[in-house]
Structure formats: structure tokens, C-alpha cells
Scaffold this active site. Structure first.
Site, PDB file in Angstrom:
ATOM      1  N   SER A 119       0.832  -1.213   0.000  1.00  0.00           N
ATOM      2  CA  SER A 119       0.000   0.000   0.000  1.00  0.00           C
ATOM      3  C   SER A 119       0.859   1.253   0.000  1.00  0.00           C
ATOM      4  O   SER A 119       0.358   2.334  -0.267  1.00  0.00           O
ATOM      5  CB  SER A 119      -0.863   0.045   1.258  1.00  0.00           C
ATOM      6  OG  SER A 119      -1.698  -1.064   1.326  1.00  0.00           O
ATOM      7  N   HIS A 140      -2.016  -3.569  -6.813  1.00  0.00           N
ATOM      8  CA  HIS A 140      -2.592  -3.164  -5.531  1.00  0.00           C
ATOM      9  C   HIS A 140      -4.100  -3.397  -5.479  1.00  0.00           C
ATOM     10  O   HIS A 140      -4.890  -2.627  -6.020  1.00  0.00           O
ATOM     11  CB  HIS A 140      -2.270  -1.674  -5.293  1.00  0.00           C
ATOM     12  CG  HIS A 140      -2.675  -1.180  -3.944  1.00  0.00           C
ATOM     13  ND1 HIS A 140      -3.194   0.072  -3.734  1.00  0.00           N
ATOM     14  CD2 HIS A 140      -2.638  -1.771  -2.721  1.00  0.00           C
ATOM     15  CE1 HIS A 140      -3.452   0.229  -2.441  1.00  0.00           C
ATOM     16  NE2 HIS A 140      -3.128  -0.868  -1.820  1.00  0.00           N
ATOM     17  N   GLU A 152      -5.263  -1.074  -8.473  1.00  0.00           N
ATOM     18  CA  GLU A 152      -4.334  -0.046  -8.959  1.00  0.00           C
ATOM     19  C   GLU A 152      -3.111  -0.755  -9.518  1.00  0.00           C
ATOM     20  O   GLU A 152      -2.528  -1.616  -8.833  1.00  0.00           O
ATOM     21  CB  GLU A 152      -3.884   0.858  -7.803  1.00  0.00           C
ATOM     22  CG  GLU A 152      -4.871   1.924  -7.439  1.00  0.00           C
ATOM     23  CD  GLU A 152      -4.357   2.824  -6.312  1.00  0.00           C
ATOM     24  OE1 GLU A 152      -4.333   4.040  -6.501  1.00  0.00           O
ATOM     25  OE2 GLU A 152      -3.992   2.308  -5.245  1.00  0.00           O
ATOM     26  N   ASN A 190      -5.271   5.920  -1.858  1.00  0.00           N
ATOM     27  CA  ASN A 190      -4.917   6.337  -0.496  1.00  0.00           C
ATOM     28  C   ASN A 190      -4.399   7.767  -0.434  1.00  0.00           C
ATOM     29  O   ASN A 190      -4.540   8.436   0.587  1.00  0.00           O
ATOM     30  CB  ASN A 190      -3.897   5.369   0.107  1.00  0.00           C
ATOM     31  CG  ASN A 190      -4.561   4.055   0.502  1.00  0.00           C
ATOM     32  OD1 ASN A 190      -5.727   4.047   0.884  1.00  0.00           O
ATOM     33  ND2 ASN A 190      -3.842   2.959   0.394  1.00  0.00           N
TER      34      ASN A 190
END
Ligand code: NAD
Length: 291
Positions: A119, A140, A152, A190
């Protein structure tokens, strides 16, 4: 390049979900972990999650059995060497990931594509310590993997086009949607989501709103399915804080400073749902705001 077999390193929360969706899509999956217990728990959980899909008529009982039959487990990471694609989903510690890639290195087939589900760790930095930065990228998934539609795909500085295209075709076969991100701290989801959650904690910290008024505002005022504080509890407040620190350190901009109240919750061990307490207390029948 056609991908047929996928090796997955780490059988935790993410690894078991990744094994589930890859095997259901028809890939041969080899799952490894350092703990036999993690492998056993993952197989048990995948079985139960597939059963739930059968009971909801999403898949047939034959699909369930075929999916389970396509997943093998091993304690030896080097057994993954011949796989066409390897997705590393082990503990989020950089030295752990470097050690895994170092051990895997000599066992890898020439064509194997290496990826990480990290992450927050730099894909370029992970790739630079392997013998194949051009066949290395970020893959991801979102949590929970069987439910969330997005993957992702993160290019490291050296990732080549064939590697990117092969990973994109895997995402399509999983019937998920990919979004491409360049390799900068926290990628896209994120990078945008965590500052919003952090801002919600500041709004709470400054007394502008209560837990209830903040979550109600974003649910009804911005049409979010979950309020930001409820979502933070779901993700884990330690994870939220760690990602804010990655943004703060990696982008060197004070706008990413973690809210002191978020730090305080983490220091208290109130990490959200996983510890039964965070911005809400989950120990009773219904969640109760803790502020
Ligand atoms: P987890 O703690 O649930 O699982 C990690 C697993 O890795 C454990 O079973 C552990 O035994 C295993 N492991 C540790 N060292 C290992 C090694 N050397 N070889 C093989 N296995 C090893 O963690 P998780 O939440 O599944 O996260 C895994 C990765 O996915 C991390 O990089 C994390 O950043 C990323 N990720 C997590 C989320 C999330 O919401 N949890 C979302 C997207 C990405």
C-alpha cells in the site's frame, strides 16, 4: 505474455482474497506463507467465502470445487519460482519484502513477472533490489478483495510495456477494473482517501463536529456509503496513521501531517473494528461513538 499460473506470497487478509479471486478466474494458484497456520486458515476462509457465493447463487457448487482444486499451498517460497506471475502480499515491512524477493530471485523463471500488493512502499525501490526491474510492478488490490472492483496498477520507473499489459489482462480476467498510477507515495486511492479521513479526525479534534455529525454529514451530504470515521475504523487506525506518515515523509508537505487525535487513538490501542474500539465502540450490539 499469457499468464496461467500465479504465485501469492503471504496468506493473510489480502493474500487469501487474492488467491480466491485468481483461482475463481481459472488461474492455477500457489500460495505461500511462513506460517502453516496462516495457510490453513486461508484455505478454510476461502472455502467459507466460496460457500457464501454458492448460497447467494453467484457461483455454482462445481465452480466452488474447481476453484478450491486450483489452489495449492507451500511453506517454501522458492516453489513459486516457475509461476508466470508472483503477487507478494506479505506483511507491510520493507525489509520483509526485500528478503522475500532476495530468496525468490535464484528460483525465478526468466519470464516470471514480480509484483507487490504494497500500500505504501516504493515500487521502484523494491524493484531495484531484484534482477528484473523491468518485469516488476505494483499490483494493488483493495480490501475485501472479492468485493472491491478496483486494482491499482503501479509502474516503477523501469517497468516495461509487456509487463504492464500482462498485468492489465489479468485484472480484466478477474473481472475487475484497473487504474494506472505512477509510483509516488500512496498511489491514487490512499493519496486522496487518507487526507480526507485525516481531515475528518481534525474536524473531530477541533470540536467542529461529533463522530455522529461528521459521519452523517458525509453519508447524506456527499453520498458516501460510509462516513469517514466509520471507514477509518474499518481500515484500521494504525494503517491510516502509517499511510499519513508515508505521505508526510514522502511528499515533505505539512498538509499531510497526521492529526494528533489519530495518533492518540493508535497509542491507546483503539485501532478500530479489529480491536473492538476506535471512533466507535463495537463491544455491544450496536456501535457507540467514543467521542
Ligand atoms: P496480514 O498481516 O493480514 O498478512 C500478512 C501475511 O504475510 C501473514 O500471514 C504473515 O505470516 C505473512 N508473512 C510475513 N512474512 C512472510 C514471508 N517472509 N513470507 C511469506 N509470508 C510472510 O497483512 P495484509 O493486510 O494481508 O497485508 C498484506 C499486504 O497487502 C501489505 O503489503 C499491505 O500493505 C497490503 N494491502 C493491505 C490492505 C488492507 O486493507 N489490509 C489493502 C491493500 C494492500
Amino acid at each position: 505474455m499469457e499468464i496461467g499460473s500465479i504465485g501469492i506470497v503471504g496468506a493473510g487478509q489480502m493474500g487469501n482474497g487474492i488467491a480466491h479471486v485468481c483461482a475463481l478466474a481459472g488461474y492455477d494458484v500457489l500460495l505461500t506463507d511462513v506460517r502453516q497456520e496462516a495457510l490453513d486458515q486461508a484455505m478454510d476462509l476461502i472455502g467459507r467465502n466460496l460457500d457464501r457465493q454458492v448460497s447467494r447463487d453467484k457461483i455454482s457448487a462445481a465452480d466452488r470445487d474447481a476453484t478450491m482444486g486450483r489452489i495449492r499451498t507451500t511453506l517454501a517460497v522458492t516453489d513459486l519460482g516457475p509461476c508466470d506471475l508472483i503477487i507478494e502480499a506479505a506483511t507491510e515491512r520493507e525489509e520483509v519484502k526485500h528478503a522475500i524477493f532476495a530468496e525468490l530471485g535464484p528460483a525465478l523463471a526468466d519470464h516470471t513477472i514480480l509484483t507487490s500488493n504494497t500500500s505504501s512502499i516504493s515500487i521502484t525501490r523494491l524493484a531495484s533490489r531484484t534482477d528484473r526491474p523491468e518485469r516488476f510492478m505494483g499490483f494493488h488490490f483493495m480490501n475485501p478483495v472479492p468485493v472491491m472492483q478496483l486494482v491499482e496498477l503501479i509502474r516503477g520507473i523501469a517497468t516495461d510495456e509487456a509487463t504492464y499489459a500482462a498485468c492489465q489482462s489479468v485484472v480484466a480476467r478477474l473481472e475487475k477494473t484497473s487504474a494506472t498510477a505512477e509510483d509516488f507515495p500512496a498511489f491514487i486511492v490512499n493519496r486522496i482517501l487518507m487526507p480526507m479521513i485525516n481531515e475528518a479526525v481534525y474536524v473531530l479534534y477541533e470540536g467542529v463536529g461529533t463522530v455522529t455529525s461528521i459521519d452523517t454529514s458525509l453519508k447524506l451530504g456527499a453520498n458516501h456509503p460510509m462516513g469517514p470515521l466509520e471507514l477509518a475504523d474499518f481500515i484500521g487506525l494504525d494503517t491510516c496513521l502509517a499511510i499519513m506518515n508515508v505521505l508526510h515523509d514522502g511528499l515533505a508537505d505539512t498538509k499531510y501531517r497526521p492529526c494528533p487525535l489519530l495518533t492518540k487513538y493508535v497509542e491507546a490501542g483503539w485501532l478500530g473494528r479489529k480491536t473492538q474500539r476506535g471512533f466507535y465502540d463495537y463491544r455491544g450490539d450496536t456501535p457507540v461513538p467514543t467521542r
